[in-house]
Design an enzyme around this catalytic site. Structure first.
Site, short mmCIF file in Angstrom:
data_model
loop_
_atom_site.label_atom_id
_atom_site.label_comp_id
_atom_site.label_asym_id
_atom_site.label_seq_id
_atom_site.Cartn_x
_atom_site.Cartn_y
_atom_site.Cartn_z
CD GLU A 69 -1.74 -2.33 1.76
OE1 GLU A 69 -2.65 -3.18 1.91
OE2 GLU A 69 -0.54 -2.55 2.10
CG PHE A 131 -10.34 -8.84 11.31
CD1 PHE A 131 -9.14 -9.34 11.81
CD2 PHE A 131 -10.55 -8.88 9.94
CE1 PHE A 131 -8.18 -9.87 10.95
CE2 PHE A 131 -9.59 -9.40 9.07
CZ PHE A 131 -8.40 -9.90 9.60
CD GLN A 132 -7.65 -6.67 7.70
OE1 GLN A 132 -8.55 -6.41 6.89
NE2 GLN A 132 -6.51 -7.23 7.34
CE LYS A 181 -17.45 -6.06 3.41
NZ LYS A 181 -16.76 -7.33 3.72
CG MET A 500 22.85 12.01 3.53
SD MET A 500 24.07 13.10 2.74
CE MET A 500 23.23 13.53 1.22
#
Length: 591
Positions: A69, A131-132, A181, A500
């Protein structure tokens, strides 16, 4: 994928008194179509499956399935930087959103117009540790221009209209729309996408104050040592033509920040190079010693002016043009603030100059240029060009520039030494051709940026200049490059160090190289081949140009070039932390 206006209008609108019963997910897709969205980068999950089902039923928007993602948001970000359009990403709830946070923060720091759609658990489950589930609004609040939690599908169309309006207007930035949802599957009456939006609390100023612009004009025309300092706001505001007209009319020296490169042609003598921590002597000295400074779409950040107390030692009058009033006098007190769209303000300033009888002081300007040329004569970007034993990273970038400067080319970079060498040695003449993470300094953006640009600009050459450290952070997106046929060219300046970090450890930490050496690097040639691409190993300076030429010939293939570069090379000039911008280290002899 080109979409005609007629197709979009047909897909998005409901004419007359027609009303459709649509699921929230379908309304969401209609909104994206109405906004002219061509590509959405995303990754599916349970909370967004109704939205993915709605995508399956349409054919005007191409969804690009990334492998992480974070890369979805970076790719949409790169697309937005190169085109000026709003980039769109779609992620699921919970880890989908938290994985996207780095990409959102990257876009926020560089003021990139984006809309990120995130799935959420059903409204009844919010706050119950479902959940999630995660608090998307709370997590993203500090790193977005605005965010929305949509609790009723009737609000989806207007929310999307607001999201796009906020993302692209004023000072651009990312907007998150969190969709539970149940909101995506409930049906709602749809009467068409709103054609306008009004928000009492959000009305960014576009037109600058005429009196302030006239004051700025007088200061500029009476200056003895003028300087024009521009940042990413010139590119975001599509004001490069106005900037070029202004600089050429006045004959004044000009500099760009890292984010502003390409706003004024690097090949023009009036351009003094990038300024700041790794800027040129002439750019930094002019910044410190000018008597009138015109700042346009820039924010005087720490990497540009160094120590603010040191910067304030020299008296100068400062004019600051910016769309965002909060950026003005934030770090440096200015004398003439002008809040407004930089394109509009510069246009008005140009008109006033044309009408004015006052001309710049030619004698004073000539003397100022003599001083600048004295600084420039020191050639602060010199390096060992004649080295035949080891590849100098600057040479790779310089060679690439010489080969592609007349081609339609976009350059992305990751973050580190390679980023600074790209900024110093690839001389950008056009806007939106240099795509990198400035404010947040995010490693891993290079490949996703390049993917997003290649989809938007399939006929252009897209090169990603990276390092062996940064490139591994999103290297899985080589799989996405294959699936969606985005043949980019990757130039990895592989010095076997986190370069760096190693440079700072050498200079600031007495050479204690704590965990900056890469002990177990993969075989990048075989890795590229495993992903279905072409891999090249380049170990000698004389092989650099032939390898680049060969890669360019492979127009339809992604090519990973592993350049084994000098592990001891540092980026100079360099301003150490806490020092003033004229207190520069010019090479190893200064250490």
């Amino acid at each position: 994928m080109e979409i005609s206006k007629a197709e979009l209008a047909s897909a998005a609108a409901v004419t007359g008194s027609q009303t459709q019963e649509l699921m929230g997910a379908e309304v969401l897709v209609k909104a994206l179509q109405a906004e002219g969205v061509k590509y959405v980068w995303g990754y599916p999950g349970g909370a967004v499956l109704y939205i993915y089902d709605a995508f399956y039923k349409q054919d005007t928007i191409q969804h690009v399935l990334v492998r992480h993602e974070q890369a979805a948001v970076h790719a949409a970000d790169g697309y937005a930087r190169a085109t000026g359009d709003v980039g769109v990403a779609l992620v699921t709830s919970g880890p989908g959103l938290t994985n996207a946070v780095t990409g959102i923060a990257t876009a926020y720091m560089d003021s990139i117009p984006m809309v990120i759609i995130s799935g959420q658990v059903p409204t009844a489950a919010i706050g119950l540790d479902a959940f999630q589930e995660c608090d998307t609004v709370g997590i993203t609040r500090p790193i977005v221009k605005h965010n929305f939690l949509v609790k009723d599908p009737k609000d989806l169309a207007m929310t999307m209209k607001k999201a796009f309006h906020i993302a692209r207007s004023g000072r651009p930035g990312p907007v998150v729309v969190d969709v539970p949802k149940d909101v995506s599957f409930k049906k709602v009456s749809y009467n068409g996408y709103p054609d306008k939006v009004e928000m009492r609390s959000y009305n960014p100023v576009r037109k600058g104050h005429g009196g302030q612009i006239r004051k700025a004009l007088q200061l500029l025309l009476n200056a003895k040592r003028p300087y024009i300092y521009t940042g990413g706001g010139v590119l975001l505001g599509n004001a490069t033509n106005e900037l070029r007209t202004l600089v050429d009319m006045l004959g004044y020296p000009v500099t760009n920040t890292l984010m502003g490169l390409g706003a004024y042609p690097a090949s023009d003598r009036k351009f003094l190079g990038m300024l700041g921590m790794h800027g040129t002597i002439e750019a930094n000295n002019a910044m410190q010693n000018c008597d009138v400074l015109l700042a346009v779409g820039a924010r005087f950040d720490d990497r540009v002016i160094g120590n603010p107390k040191h910067f304030a030692q020299n008296e100068r009058k400062i004019i600051h043009i910016d769309i965002d009033p909060s950026s003005i006098s934030k770090r440096v007190r200015v004398d003439i603030p002008i809040v407004g769209d930089v394109k509009d303000v510069l246009s008005e300033l140009i008109s006033m100059i044309k009408e004015s009888n006052t001309k710049p002081d030619a004698a004073a300007l000539s003397g100022w240029w003599d001083t600048i040329e004295g600084w420039r004569s020191k050639d602060c970007l010199k390096y060992d060009r004649g080295n035949k034993d080891v590849i100098k990273p600057q040479y790779v970038v310089e060679t690439l520039w010489n080969m592609t400067k007349d081609a339609d080319t976009y350059i992305t970079s990751d973050v580190g030494q390679h980023q600074m060498w790209a900024a110093q040695y690839y001389r950008f003449d056009e806007p939106r051709r240099w795509i990198n993470s400035g404010g947040l300094g995010t490693m891993g953006v290079g490949i996703p940026y390049a993917m997003g640009i290649k989809l938007a600009k399939p006929e252009s050459e897209v090169f990603c200049i990276t390092g062996e450290g940064s490139v591994q952070m999103c290297i899985q997106e080589l799989s996405t490059c294959l699936q969606y046929n985005t043949p980019i060219k990757i130039c990895s300046l592989n010095n076997r160090y986190l370069g760096m970090v190693r440079q700072w450890q050498e200079i600031e930490y007495s050479g204690r190289y704590s965990h900056s050496y890469m002990d177990a690097l993969p075989n990048f040639v075989k890795l590229a081949e495993a992903y279905g691409h072409v891999g090249m190993l380049i170990e000698r300076p004389q092989d650099v140009e032939p390898a680049l030429r060969e890669a360019r010939k492979l127009k339809d293939r992604t090519v990973f070039m592993d350049f084994r570069t000098d592990p001891t090379e540092n980026v100079f000039p360099m301003v150490k932390a806490g020092m003033g911008i004229t207190e520069m280290l010019l090479g190893s002899e200064d250490l």
